[in-house]
Scaffold this motif. Structure first.
Motif, mmCIF file in Angstrom:
data_model
loop_
_atom_site.group_PDB
_atom_site.id
_atom_site.type_symbol
_atom_site.label_atom_id
_atom_site.label_comp_id
_atom_site.label_asym_id
_atom_site.label_seq_id
_atom_site.Cartn_x
_atom_site.Cartn_y
_atom_site.Cartn_z
ATOM 1 N N MET A 1 0.962 -1.495 -0.039
ATOM 2 C CA MET A 1 0.122 -0.130 -0.017
ATOM 3 C C MET A 1 1.051 1.221 0.379
ATOM 4 O O MET A 1 0.825 1.944 -0.886
ATOM 5 N N SER A 2 1.994 1.191 0.592
ATOM 6 C CA SER A 2 2.871 2.409 0.764
ATOM 7 C C SER A 2 3.466 2.972 -0.391
ATOM 8 O O SER A 2 3.699 4.137 -1.238
ATOM 9 N N ARG B 1 -3.156 9.754 4.583
ATOM 10 C CA ARG B 1 -3.744 10.921 4.877
ATOM 11 C C ARG B 1 -1.955 11.134 6.075
ATOM 12 O O ARG B 1 -1.645 11.694 6.696
ATOM 13 N N GLN B 2 -1.284 9.553 6.723
ATOM 14 C CA GLN B 2 -0.276 9.576 7.196
ATOM 15 C C GLN B 2 0.651 9.998 6.289
ATOM 16 O O GLN B 2 1.647 10.074 7.569
ATOM 17 N N ARG B 3 0.357 9.558 5.313
ATOM 18 C CA ARG B 3 1.530 11.112 4.345
ATOM 19 C C ARG B 3 0.900 12.250 4.086
ATOM 20 O O ARG B 3 1.635 12.455 2.804
ATOM 21 N N GLY B 4 0.395 13.179 4.770
ATOM 22 C CA GLY B 4 -0.035 14.184 4.639
ATOM 23 C C GLY B 4 -0.920 14.601 3.222
ATOM 24 O O GLY B 4 -1.052 15.471 3.619
ATOM 25 N N ALA B 5 -1.507 13.788 3.126
ATOM 26 C CA ALA B 5 -2.891 13.645 1.515
ATOM 27 C C ALA B 5 -4.318 14.312 2.425
ATOM 28 O O ALA B 5 -4.239 13.565 3.104
ATOM 29 N N HIS B 6 -4.824 15.370 1.163
ATOM 30 C CA HIS B 6 -6.241 15.565 2.040
ATOM 31 C C HIS B 6 -6.580 14.391 1.283
ATOM 32 O O HIS B 6 -7.585 14.206 0.464
ATOM 33 N N GLY C 1 0.080 -0.905 -15.337
ATOM 34 C CA GLY C 1 1.391 -1.097 -15.407
ATOM 35 C C GLY C 1 2.133 -1.360 -13.595
ATOM 36 O O GLY C 1 0.293 -1.992 -13.185
ATOM 37 N N SER C 2 2.506 -1.734 -13.390
ATOM 38 C CA SER C 2 3.028 -2.017 -11.695
ATOM 39 C C SER C 2 3.713 -1.671 -10.905
ATOM 40 O O SER C 2 3.676 -0.727 -10.787
ATOM 41 N N SER C 3 2.456 -1.126 -9.904
ATOM 42 C CA SER C 3 2.714 -0.848 -8.957
ATOM 43 C C SER C 3 4.326 -1.591 -7.673
ATOM 44 O O SER C 3 4.894 -0.587 -7.316
ATOM 45 N N ARG C 4 4.904 -2.451 -8.281
ATOM 46 C CA ARG C 4 5.947 -3.068 -7.848
ATOM 47 C C ARG C 4 7.164 -1.926 -8.602
ATOM 48 O O ARG C 4 8.387 -1.360 -7.342
#
Ligand code: ASP
Ligand code: MG
Length: 450
Positions: free
Chosen positions: A20-21, A132-137, A278-281
């Motif tokens: 997820m990160s 949100r923990q990464r600062g996004a609204h 595409g690949s999220s990896r």
């Protein structure tokens, strides 16, 4: 919003906190991504489906619920167990447990859809918190308010008009300042009951949302770096396709390439939304663009393989010079919702292929249908067949294309060949035991020299 991107992350892309990160990195790196549509954590929907089985035991049900809880809680732990997230997650898990224990579940398609919806609901709750923990609204948005469908539970049809109206009302005005994290796969009917679009439906959801918001691009993030010339498990020579047209990609999706849910491109084509896979990896590894117009239109683009095909041959001497035979056959098939893929005819016979639904008896055809057909013709059913589709451009018009394909296949036994109805495919049936070899050989003949 101009240049709006709707991004969809599949089950393996959101499988756990680390995965997820990586998805959050992708979203944060592009301020045009304002709507994110997530699948359930990989393995969760399968478990939810198993809870709906009539024969599940009490102990199995408990184990399954515990496994689901563990998958979700591992993510919450990594998020530092924020109190309100734990509360919201517990609410969903408790609701799930109640429905799973409900006596009506086995007979209610509606409750089965309700059960399956919890995977996506939990996933969007957690991904919104990651963001949100990464600062996004970011908000966790319940897509059932927007994605309106009929009540054909298990495989609901979207209501495109209503979905657009709702998206314009509830999402569009907030897009400039908010990232919407929402669920794939689920919607709601007129009475507000939860519906699902069918397994693998998150791609389709994301496309419907992109259409409703007039997005410029739909990104489908999965675990492969785009669409390949053929399934890389079949031959190491398979290579990624940088760009492919809607028409070709639609043929690929229909003919077995499991990259996209087959309906995904329909909304994208309706509104001309460009699709990126595409690949999220490995987001930097590139991927495939599926576009209305592409520069390069090679005769051979890809080879798709679909296993478990059933070939039905119907023969009727009375068909000679008679009319209405095909209409009769297709009416019976339509009455039983059997969809036919390939058809060839001669004066007194017709051959058609249908998908063999997994676990079905009678080689994919229900006995009732066989009986009805047998009333007016000889019926022969063969299975253990696979459908190979060569996808490309001008396959019907390019002189030499058919010949080249046939000579590449001269050492194999082909059971049925279809060419000409579409400019974008050339299909044939072969024995399933030969199918892998056929694809590998054909790939070498058509692509290796290029
Ligand atoms: N979670 C659903 C499934 O596994 C939908 C999806 O992932 O597309 O089928
Ligand atoms: Mg999928």
């Amino acid at each position: 919003m101009k240049n709006l991107i709707v991004a969809k992350f599949g089950g393996t892309s959101v499988a756990n906190f680390e995965a997820m990160s990586r998805c959050a990195d992708i979203v944060l790196a592009d301020s045009n991504i304002r709507v994110v549509c997530v699948s359930a954590q990989s393995g969760v929907t399968n478990r939810l489906v198993s809870l709906t089985r009539a024969e599940i035991t009490l102990a199995e049900r408990e184990t399954t619920l515990t496994e689901i809880r563990e998958i979700e809680y591992a993510i919450v732990e990594a998020l530092g167990k924020p109190e309100w997230v734990c509360l919201a997650l517990d609410n969903l898990l408790n609701e799930l447990k109640t429905v799973a224990n409900s006596e009506n579940l086995v007979n209610s398609m509606q409750l089965k859809d309700q059960i399956q919806s919890y995977g996506e609901q939990m996933s969007s709750l957690l991904f919104a918190e990651v963001m949100r923990q990464r600062g996004a609204h970011a908000v966790n948005f319940d897509i059932r308010q927007v994605l309106k469908t009929d009540n054909n539970y298990g495989k609901a049809e979207p209501n495109v008009e209503q979905t657009r109206l709702q998206a314009e009302k509830l999402i569009a005005p907030e897009l400039e300042k908010t990232v919407f994290i929402t669920q794939g796969f689920i919607g709601s009917d007129d009475e507000g009951h939860t519906t699902t679009l069918g397994r693998g439906g998150s791609d389709y959801s994301a496309a419907l949302i992109a259409e409703a918001l007039d997005a410029e691009t739909l990104q489908i993030w999965t675990d492969v770096t785009g669409i390949y010339t053929t399934d890389p498990r079949l031959t190491q020579a398979a290579r990624p396709i940088p760009e492919i047209s809607f028409d070709e990609a639609a043929e690929m999706a229909t003919f077995g390439a499991k990259i996209l849910h087959p309906a995904t491109l329909i909304p994208a084509i309706r509104r001309g939304v460009g699709v990126f896979v595409g690949s999220s990896r490995e987001p930097k590894a590139g991927g495939t663009w599926i576009l209305n117009q592409v520069e390069n239109k090679p005769p051979y683009r890809a080879i798709a393989l679909r296993k478990d095909q059933v070939l039905v041959t119907l023969k009727s001497p009375s068909m000679l010079l008679a009319s209405g035979f095909l209409a009769k056959v297709f009416t019976i098939l339509a009455e039983h919702k059997i969809s036919v893929d390939l058809v060839t005819t001669s004066e007194i016979s017709v051959s058609l292929t249908i998908d063999n639904p997994t676990n079905s008896t009678s080689k994919g055809l229900n006995p009732l249908v066989l009986e009805k057909l047998a009333e007016f013709c000889d019926v022969k059913v063969e299975d253990n067949l696979s459908l190979v589709a060569v996808i490309g451009n001008h396959l019907q018009a390019n002189s030499g294309v058919g010949g080249k394909l046939l000579s590449a296949l001269e050492n194999f036994n082909l059971r049925m060949i279809c060419q000409g109805a579409s400019a974008h495919n050339f299909c044939f049936l072969t024995k399933t035991e030969d199918a892998g070899k056929v694809v590998e050989h054909l790939h070498a003949q058509l692509f290796d020299a290029i």
